[in-house]
Motif scaffolding. Structure first.
Motif, short mmCIF file in Angstrom:
data_model
loop_
_atom_site.label_atom_id
_atom_site.label_comp_id
_atom_site.label_asym_id
_atom_site.label_seq_id
_atom_site.Cartn_x
_atom_site.Cartn_y
_atom_site.Cartn_z
N THR A 23 0.83 -1.20 0.00
CA THR A 23 0.00 0.00 0.00
C THR A 23 0.86 1.25 0.00
O THR A 23 0.63 2.19 -0.78
N VAL A 24 1.88 1.28 0.87
CA VAL A 24 2.76 2.44 0.94
C VAL A 24 3.52 2.61 -0.37
O VAL A 24 3.65 3.73 -0.89
N ALA A 25 4.03 1.51 -0.93
CA ALA A 25 4.77 1.58 -2.18
C ALA A 25 3.89 2.12 -3.31
O ALA A 25 4.33 2.96 -4.11
N ASP A 46 10.64 8.81 8.89
CA ASP A 46 9.74 9.23 9.97
C ASP A 46 8.55 10.03 9.42
O ASP A 46 7.41 9.84 9.85
N GLU A 47 8.81 10.92 8.47
CA GLU A 47 7.73 11.71 7.90
C GLU A 47 6.76 10.83 7.11
O GLU A 47 5.54 11.02 7.17
N ASP A 51 2.86 10.32 7.51
CA ASP A 51 1.98 10.62 6.38
C ASP A 51 1.02 9.47 6.09
O ASP A 51 -0.16 9.68 5.82
N PHE A 52 1.54 8.24 6.14
CA PHE A 52 0.74 7.08 5.77
C PHE A 52 0.12 6.38 6.98
O PHE A 52 -0.67 5.44 6.81
N GLY A 53 0.47 6.82 8.18
CA GLY A 53 -0.12 6.23 9.38
C GLY A 53 0.24 4.78 9.59
O GLY A 53 -0.60 3.96 9.98
N PRO A 58 6.98 -1.19 7.25
CA PRO A 58 6.44 -1.16 5.89
C PRO A 58 6.98 0.01 5.06
O PRO A 58 7.09 -0.12 3.83
N VAL A 59 7.33 1.11 5.72
CA VAL A 59 7.91 2.25 4.99
C VAL A 59 9.28 1.87 4.43
O VAL A 59 9.59 2.12 3.26
N ARG A 60 10.09 1.25 5.28
CA ARG A 60 11.43 0.82 4.83
C ARG A 60 11.31 -0.18 3.67
O ARG A 60 12.06 -0.10 2.69
N GLU A 61 10.39 -1.14 3.82
CA GLU A 61 10.22 -2.15 2.77
C GLU A 61 9.75 -1.50 1.47
O GLU A 61 10.21 -1.86 0.37
#
Length: 233
Positions: A23-25, A46-47, A51-53, A58-61
């Motif tokens: 989803t984040v990607a 961190d931002e 932003d995506f909650g 999952p952000v790193r991935e």
């Protein structure tokens, strides 16, 4: 004839059934392609988390995945940034597109059935409603881009070559990024609707040579317009 692959959903990117990293990607890729996250801009983990909650994992991935795809650059200790744009990269995207998409279209014309033809006609009809003489609001551009991508993917959806389809879809995102960055504020190209209609006509005539040649010319002409705008920066 083989049945066509499912025509891509062009009304928006859905998140149902996807894990958080997907989803984040997807959302971050959309932001990059649309220009909402400009080339070279810093991507703070961190931002993005805020932003995506979501959590950091999952952000790193997602960032690692987009770095592999070429939309994000990992600068080691400096972190992640949106990938830059360049004349060379734009030319590479256009060369690959103008080779692979006509190849896939030829196979789709050879293998596609009536349902595939109907999908092409339907996606072209949806796109034609957004083929306007000028671009107005950003929302119109977003919708035109979504329908434009859906139309191009529908053209090749019956090729029965999954890897080729994946490559073409990725190239569509790259070309859309350049188009959004460098043509979004240019006058609407009056030749584009006719080019799309001529491709549909050749497809319905099952004339693979003409259809492939029109698609190649369409991709190359768009790339030349982008390069002119890029050089004029």
């Amino acid at each position: 004839m083989r049945p066509a692959a499912a025509v891509p959903n062009v009304t928006g990117l859905t998140e149902g059934g996807q894990n958080l990293a997907n989803t984040v990607a997807t959302r971050l890729r959309t932001d990059i392609v649309s220009g909402r996250r400009p080339p070279g801009s810093k991507l703070s983990i961190d931002e993005l988390k805020n932003d995506f909650g979501v959590s950091l994992s999952p952000v790193r991935e997602a960032l690692a995945r987009l770095a592999t795809e070429g939309f994000v650059v990992n600068e080691d200790k400096k972190g992640f940034r949106v990938a830059p744009v360049s004349r060379e990269n734009c030319q590479e995207v256009a060369r690959l597109q103008s080779t692979l998409e006509p190849m896939a279209l030829r196979e789709s014309i050879r293998l596609g059935d009536t349902a595939w033809e109907e999908g092409v006609v339907l996606t072209h009809h949806r796109l034609s409603r957004y083929e306007r003489p000028e671009r107005k609001e950003g929302r119109d551009v977003d919708e035109w881009e979504a329908h434009h991508r859906g139309f191009h993917l529908a053209l090749i959806s019956a090729c029965n070559m999954p890897l080729l389809l994946l490559m073409c879809e990725s190239l569509q995102h790259f070309s859309a990024r350049y188009r959004r960055l460098f043509l979004a504020y240019q006058p609407f190209d009056h030749d584009v609707p006719n080019e799309h209609q001529n491709m549909v006509d050749a497809i319905l005539d099952r004339n693979a040579d003409v259809a492939a040649a029109l698609l190649k010319e369409h991709i190359e002409r768009t790339a030349q317009n982008i390069l002119k705008a890029l050089d004029a920066r």
